[in-house]
Design an enzyme around this catalytic site. Sequence first.
Site, PDB file in Angstrom:
ATOM      1  N   ASP A   1       0.869  -1.180   0.000  1.00  0.00           N
ATOM      2  CA  ASP A   1       0.000   0.000   0.000  1.00  0.00           C
ATOM      3  C   ASP A   1       0.904   1.227   0.000  1.00  0.00           C
ATOM      4  O   ASP A   1       1.723   1.404   0.912  1.00  0.00           O
ATOM      5  CB  ASP A   1      -0.885   0.013   1.252  1.00  0.00           C
ATOM      6  CG  ASP A   1      -2.007  -1.020   1.164  1.00  0.00           C
ATOM      7  OD1 ASP A   1      -2.297  -1.507   0.052  1.00  0.00           O
ATOM      8  OD2 ASP A   1      -2.606  -1.327   2.213  1.00  0.00           O
TER       9      ASP A   1
ATOM     10  N   GLU B   1      -8.649   0.379  -5.830  1.00  0.00           N
ATOM     11  CA  GLU B   1      -7.717   0.823  -4.789  1.00  0.00           C
ATOM     12  C   GLU B   1      -6.499   1.413  -5.474  1.00  0.00           C
ATOM     13  O   GLU B   1      -5.602   0.686  -5.919  1.00  0.00           O
ATOM     14  CB  GLU B   1      -7.305  -0.354  -3.879  1.00  0.00           C
ATOM     15  CG  GLU B   1      -8.444  -0.880  -3.025  1.00  0.00           C
ATOM     16  CD  GLU B   1      -7.970  -1.848  -1.933  1.00  0.00           C
ATOM     17  OE1 GLU B   1      -6.761  -2.121  -1.847  1.00  0.00           O
ATOM     18  OE2 GLU B   1      -8.836  -2.311  -1.175  1.00  0.00           O
TER      19      GLU B   1
HETATM   20 ZN   LIG Z   1      -3.525  -3.100   0.280  1.00  0.00          ZN
END
Ligand SMILES: [Zn+2]
Length: 292
Positions: free
Chosen positions: A214, A264
């Site tokens: 991330d 995302e």
């Molecule tokens: Zn993630």
Amino acid sequence: MRNGPLVTEKKKKTKWWVALGVTVTILAGASLGALSAYNWSVDAAINGLFGGLINQEESPEVIDDPSVDESETDSGQVSQNPEPDLPEENTDTPSEGTVTPDTEIPAEPQEPEKTPETVTEPYYVDGVLIANKQHPLPTDFAPGEDPEARTAFNQMAEAASAEGITLVAFSTFRSYDYQVDLYNRYVDQHGQEEADRFSARPGYSEHQTGLGFDIGEAGQEEHWAEDSFKDTAGAKWLAENAHEYGFILRYPAGKEEITGYQYESWHFRYLGKELATEVYNSGLTLEEYLGI
Ligand SMILES: [Zn+2]
């Protein structure tokens, strides 16, 4: 006058009933034989049909040609859905009222659903480690952050910094137990249905592979793991350049039905430079590219 014909008619009736009885017996015997043979063949057909259903449900994104675009993918999914064929399959058979597939299908699952508790090995396709909603990881699978992916990230961050973008990998490897806490927190905050759209259940997270990163920008924590990240300079730079360092945007916009997750803009998956570039150029999700 009445006696004669009455007696004759009675005898005739008796003969008729005897004949009928024999016929019924023969027919019943024949039907039983036919029934058992038929049941077997219908079961086999249903097993085959249901097996097909299971397989297709497990991999609705199977596409032979990796160059197909999104719309072809959608239509492919629709045409693969075999459900409308069910009634046709049933009426094709010669007998009637012998089998009720609606009740038999759920009773004979071909494969038990995989869970982190039941799988013993992680799932690889062409050497690529997969963690998605169909393929969980064993609960004790804990490789830690992948060192090669970290090295690649550092090189990527260096390149981005030359353009004034300070990339930070704010979440990489997450253990099964960590995901248990995280997921439960999300369910408490948002409810399970909503949580399942953006958070993996424990055992199903790509972060447990050590290859999911991330990424955000230093000093812009308000955009970390937020929808708003997609409009930042960092997100745009990543979307265009990450593949050159071996990362792909894992959950692109408009692919929720395939990946299982909504867009995302911050979640990247390390695949190595070569494969990441191929997947990027194909315009496909990882599932589509690998045909799983
Ligand atoms: Zn993630």
